[in-house]
Scaffold this motif. Structure first.
Motif, PDB file in Angstrom:
ATOM      1  N   GLY A  37       0.815  -1.224   0.000  1.00  0.00           N
ATOM      2  CA  GLY A  37       0.000   0.000   0.000  1.00  0.00           C
ATOM      3  C   GLY A  37       0.841   1.264   0.000  1.00  0.00           C
ATOM      4  N   HIS A  38       2.033   1.193   0.601  1.00  0.00           N
ATOM      5  CA  HIS A  38       2.884   2.393   0.699  1.00  0.00           C
ATOM      6  C   HIS A  38       3.220   2.964  -0.689  1.00  0.00           C
ATOM      7  N   ASP A  39       3.382   2.068  -1.675  1.00  0.00           N
ATOM      8  CA  ASP A  39       3.711   2.561  -3.021  1.00  0.00           C
ATOM      9  C   ASP A  39       2.555   3.383  -3.609  1.00  0.00           C
ATOM     10  N   ILE A  65      12.211   5.384  10.439  1.00  0.00           N
ATOM     11  CA  ILE A  65      12.710   4.091   9.940  1.00  0.00           C
ATOM     12  C   ILE A  65      11.538   3.135   9.771  1.00  0.00           C
ATOM     13  N   GLY A  66      11.564   2.361   8.712  1.00  0.00           N
ATOM     14  CA  GLY A  66      10.498   1.399   8.405  1.00  0.00           C
ATOM     15  C   GLY A  66      10.338   1.333   6.905  1.00  0.00           C
ATOM     16  N   CYS A  67       9.527   0.382   6.418  1.00  0.00           N
ATOM     17  CA  CYS A  67       9.268   0.349   4.970  1.00  0.00           C
ATOM     18  C   CYS A  67       8.644   1.682   4.563  1.00  0.00           C
ATOM     19  N   SER A  68       7.712   2.171   5.379  1.00  0.00           N
ATOM     20  CA  SER A  68       7.046   3.446   5.108  1.00  0.00           C
ATOM     21  C   SER A  68       8.064   4.590   5.053  1.00  0.00           C
ATOM     22  N   SER A  69       9.001   4.567   5.968  1.00  0.00           N
ATOM     23  CA  SER A  69       9.979   5.662   6.023  1.00  0.00           C
ATOM     24  C   SER A  69      10.996   5.590   4.885  1.00  0.00           C
ATOM     25  N   VAL A  85      16.151   8.909  12.447  1.00  0.00           N
ATOM     26  CA  VAL A  85      16.226   7.733  13.315  1.00  0.00           C
ATOM     27  C   VAL A  85      14.795   7.268  13.610  1.00  0.00           C
ATOM     28  N   HIS A  86      14.626   5.993  13.958  1.00  0.00           N
ATOM     29  CA  HIS A  86      13.301   5.428  14.225  1.00  0.00           C
ATOM     30  C   HIS A  86      12.533   6.271  15.253  1.00  0.00           C
ATOM     31  N   GLY A  87      11.394   6.817  14.838  1.00  0.00           N
ATOM     32  CA  GLY A  87      10.539   7.587  15.746  1.00  0.00           C
ATOM     33  C   GLY A  87      10.964   9.020  15.989  1.00  0.00           C
ATOM     34  N   GLY A 110       5.531   5.395   9.839  1.00  0.00           N
ATOM     35  CA  GLY A 110       4.732   4.169   9.929  1.00  0.00           C
ATOM     36  C   GLY A 110       4.007   4.143  11.258  1.00  0.00           C
ATOM     37  N   ASP A 111       3.117   3.168  11.427  1.00  0.00           N
ATOM     38  CA  ASP A 111       2.392   3.079  12.697  1.00  0.00           C
ATOM     39  C   ASP A 111       3.340   2.658  13.821  1.00  0.00           C
ATOM     40  N   GLY A 112       4.366   1.869  13.503  1.00  0.00           N
ATOM     41  CA  GLY A 112       5.366   1.531  14.509  1.00  0.00           C
ATOM     42  C   GLY A 112       6.189   2.765  14.828  1.00  0.00           C
ATOM     43  N   ASP A 113       6.643   3.434  13.798  1.00  0.00           N
ATOM     44  CA  ASP A 113       7.481   4.631  13.923  1.00  0.00           C
ATOM     45  C   ASP A 113       6.769   5.732  14.725  1.00  0.00           C
ATOM     46  N   THR A 114       5.444   5.867  14.519  1.00  0.00           N
ATOM     47  CA  THR A 114       4.701   6.937  15.191  1.00  0.00           C
ATOM     48  C   THR A 114       4.077   6.487  16.510  1.00  0.00           C
ATOM     49  N   SER A 116       4.554   3.839  18.532  1.00  0.00           N
ATOM     50  CA  SER A 116       5.320   3.229  19.622  1.00  0.00           C
ATOM     51  C   SER A 116       6.542   4.087  19.927  1.00  0.00           C
ATOM     52  N   ILE A 117       7.657   3.809  19.276  1.00  0.00           N
ATOM     53  CA  ILE A 117       8.896   4.505  19.648  1.00  0.00           C
ATOM     54  C   ILE A 117       8.806   6.030  19.466  1.00  0.00           C
ATOM     55  N   GLY A 118       7.981   6.456  18.503  1.00  0.00           N
ATOM     56  CA  GLY A 118       7.918   7.896  18.216  1.00  0.00           C
ATOM     57  C   GLY A 118       6.747   8.610  18.863  1.00  0.00           C
ATOM     58  N   ASN A 138      -0.273   3.369   7.621  1.00  0.00           N
ATOM     59  CA  ASN A 138      -0.675   2.525   8.749  1.00  0.00           C
ATOM     60  C   ASN A 138      -1.089   1.110   8.300  1.00  0.00           C
ATOM     61  N   ASN A 139      -0.198   0.135   8.562  1.00  0.00           N
ATOM     62  CA  ASN A 139      -0.528  -1.243   8.168  1.00  0.00           C
ATOM     63  C   ASN A 139      -0.747  -2.152   9.379  1.00  0.00           C
ATOM     64  N   GLY A 140      -0.736  -1.575  10.567  1.00  0.00           N
ATOM     65  CA  GLY A 140      -1.013  -2.370  11.772  1.00  0.00           C
ATOM     66  C   GLY A 140       0.085  -3.349  12.136  1.00  0.00           C
ATOM     67  N   CYS A 141       1.249  -3.197  11.497  1.00  0.00           N
ATOM     68  CA  CYS A 141       2.354  -4.109  11.839  1.00  0.00           C
ATOM     69  C   CYS A 141       3.699  -3.436  11.564  1.00  0.00           C
ATOM     70  N   TYR A 142       4.750  -4.081  12.032  1.00  0.00           N
ATOM     71  CA  TYR A 142       6.101  -3.616  11.733  1.00  0.00           C
ATOM     72  C   TYR A 142       6.561  -4.361  10.482  1.00  0.00           C
ATOM     73  N   GLY A 143       6.291  -3.797   9.318  1.00  0.00           N
ATOM     74  CA  GLY A 143       6.617  -4.494   8.078  1.00  0.00           C
ATOM     75  C   GLY A 143       8.104  -4.798   7.940  1.00  0.00           C
ATOM     76  N   LEU A 144       8.938  -3.793   8.177  1.00  0.00           N
ATOM     77  CA  LEU A 144      10.376  -3.940   7.917  1.00  0.00           C
ATOM     78  C   LEU A 144      11.013  -5.038   8.767  1.00  0.00           C
ATOM     79  N   THR A 145      10.476  -5.222   9.998  1.00  0.00           N
ATOM     80  CA  THR A 145      11.097  -6.226  10.872  1.00  0.00           C
ATOM     81  C   THR A 145      10.286  -7.528  10.907  1.00  0.00           C
ATOM     82  N   LYS A 146       9.517  -7.765   9.865  1.00  0.00           N
ATOM     83  CA  LYS A 146       8.848  -9.037   9.598  1.00  0.00           C
ATOM     84  C   LYS A 146       7.486  -9.241  10.268  1.00  0.00           C
TER      85      LYS A 146
HETATM   86  C1  LIG Z   1      15.928   2.599  17.699  1.00  0.00           C
HETATM   87  C2  LIG Z   1      15.432   1.464  16.843  1.00  0.00           C
HETATM   88  N1  LIG Z   1      14.655   0.509  17.385  1.00  0.00           N
HETATM   89  C3  LIG Z   1      14.179  -0.505  16.638  1.00  0.00           C
HETATM   90  C4  LIG Z   1      14.473  -0.571  15.294  1.00  0.00           C
HETATM   91  C5  LIG Z   1      13.968  -1.743  14.485  1.00  0.00           C
HETATM   92  N2  LIG Z   1      12.876  -1.357  13.601  1.00  0.00           N
HETATM   93  C6  LIG Z   1      13.124  -0.963  12.338  1.00  0.00           C
HETATM   94  S1  LIG Z   1      11.739  -0.571  11.514  1.00  0.00           S
HETATM   95  C7  LIG Z   1      10.771  -0.960  12.842  1.00  0.00           C
HETATM   96  C8  LIG Z   1       9.277  -0.844  12.796  1.00  0.00           C
HETATM   97  C9  LIG Z   1       8.715  -0.476  11.482  1.00  0.00           C
HETATM   98  O1  LIG Z   1       7.330  -0.440  11.539  1.00  0.00           O
HETATM   99  P1  LIG Z   1       6.496   0.758  10.952  1.00  0.00           P
HETATM  100  O2  LIG Z   1       6.989   2.040  11.466  1.00  0.00           O
HETATM  101  O3  LIG Z   1       5.069   0.464  11.218  1.00  0.00           O
HETATM  102  O4  LIG Z   1       6.828   0.740   9.415  1.00  0.00           O
HETATM  103  P2  LIG Z   1       6.491  -0.332   8.270  1.00  0.00           P
HETATM  104  O5  LIG Z   1       7.771  -1.073   8.059  1.00  0.00           O
HETATM  105  O6  LIG Z   1       5.381  -1.227   8.725  1.00  0.00           O
HETATM  106  O7  LIG Z   1       6.111   0.518   7.119  1.00  0.00           O
HETATM  107  C10 LIG Z   1      11.554  -1.381  13.917  1.00  0.00           C
HETATM  108  C11 LIG Z   1      11.005  -1.781  15.230  1.00  0.00           C
HETATM  109  C12 LIG Z   1      15.290   0.453  14.756  1.00  0.00           C
HETATM  110  N3  LIG Z   1      15.605   0.479  13.460  1.00  0.00           N
HETATM  111  N4  LIG Z   1      15.742   1.443  15.549  1.00  0.00           N
END
Ligand SMILES: Cc1ncc(C[n+]2csc(CCOP(=O)(O)OP(=O)(O)O)c2C)c(N)n1
Ligand code: SF4
Length: 350
Positions: A37-39, A65-69, A85-87, A110-114, A116-118, A138-146
């Protein structure tokens, strides 16, 4: 690794007012999974910038950081970019914007990036009403980390491994509203007709413009039982309205019936024409926006469209009364009052 697009383009491709064809707004060839969907969201950003005659060199693409990022690599290759950096994208965007308010800031997360950590960064960038477009893919999962469940995965939603999420989701749109976001929209990556005008309106908004876009992860979260899959979102979304975006210079010719449509005049005179599906819908009423989100959620639906807009919005520069000239363009003789002036100031403090 990024792949370059072939340079050849048909010479008669249509051009916008700046003389650029659509390809001038594209980026490298995407390395995301086919069907992600990101594309589609990147393609919507390209389309919106082309149609709005945006000068690519006046855009700053910010991400975490993430597929979205990763997506800023796949749109607007002639723009500035900062893959942070992530978040941490909001604080980097805040720094950039404080130094040079003349750029158009596009934040992609991404939803993980925003969520949780961000999260800490997200709430404060809203509070400060930074003038930027903030898109969560927003895909409801951490795509990049499987494919681990993210904080926006719905309670009871099943991931690819068959595990059911037992935790309540964070609803980013209602959170943004609660925190005082002055533009809140929601959409679906597969609905370009809705998404492109929303991005155009967000670009014109003076303040923090948030768009939460449900964007299925075809590899880890497109299974039966997921509430962020293509099938689920197509079957369970409910639009607040359909909308047209009318640039300032364009003559308004569209007809609409009073009582079924609403026109929102943006700060620079551009118009948003909302063709209401719901009679009572008022995107300028925060309480009704909140209610509508809760109502949709209780029915298991996702409310899409422009949910809330506040055209009286004061962005961070207005609040802080910064100079009209961006800070990065102020020269030393403007910034330094000189020895005599300093002595005078110091005298007054004794
Ligand atoms: C400080 C830090 N913690 C953890 C990670 C591992 N990590 C990389 S991407 C990611 C989550 C990505 O999920 P999301 O933001 O939803 O993006 P998506 O890949 O689903 O588009 C995590 C936990 C990292 N890169 N840096
Ligand atoms: S893993 Fe998911 S989010 Fe990442 S590129 Fe593939 S489909 Fe997209």
């Amino acid at each position: 690794m990024s792949y370059a697009r072939p340079k050849f383009r048909h010479p008669n491709l249509p051009k916008n007012e700046l003389g650029y064809s659509l390809d001038y707004y594209e980026g490298s060839i995407s390395t995301l999974c086919a069907g992600c969907g990101h594309d589609s969201i990147s393609a919507a950003i390209v389309q919106a910038c082309y149609e709005m005659n945006v000068e690519p060199h006046k855009v700053a693409k910010m991400s975490g950081i993430g597929c979205s990022s990763k997506t800023p690599a796949y749109f607007l290759s002639n723009s500035h970019g900062f893959n942070s950096v992530h978040g941490r994208m909001p604080s980097v965007a805040t720094g950039g914007n404080m130094a040079n308010k003349d750029l158009l800031y596009f934040g992609v997360s991404g939803d993980g990036d925003t969520a949780s950590i961000g999260m800490g960064q997200f709430v404060h960038v809203i509070r400060r009403n930074l003038n930027m477009v903030y898109i969560v893919m927003n895909n409801g999962c951490y795509g990049l980390t499987k494919g681990q469940d993210s904080a926006t995965a719905d309670e009871g939603s099943k991931n690819k491994a068959g595990n059911v999420n037992e935790f309540q989701p964070i609803d980013l749109a209602s959170l943004a509203l609660e925190l005082g976001a002055t533009f809140v929209a929601q959409s679906f990556s597969g609905d370009k007709t809705q998404l492109v005008p929303l991005i155009k309106a967000a670009m014109k908004h003076k303040g923090f413009a948030f768009i939460n876009v449900i964007s299925p992860c075809v590899t880890f979260n497109n299974n039966v039982g997921s509430t962020k899959s293509y099938d689920f979102v197509r079957e369970h979304s409910e639009a607040t309205s359909t909308m047209d975006f009318v640039p300032h210079k364009t003559e308004i010719t569209a007809n609409y019936d009073e009582g079924t449509s609403k026109t929102v005049v943006m700060h620079d005179g551009t118009l948003l024409q909302l063709h209401k599906l719901e009679q009572e819908w008022d995107p300028q009423n925060k309480l009704s926006a909140m209610n509508a989100i809760y109502k949709s959620r209780s029915k298991g639906e996702i409310l899409t469209g422009l949910i809330y807009i506040n055209e009286e919005s004061k962005d961070i520069h207005t609040i802080m009364n910064t100079t009209d000239t961006p800070l990065n363009k102020l020269t030393q003789n403007v910034l330094c009052p000189g020895e005599e002036k300093l002595k005078e100031i110091n005298k007054g403090l004794r």
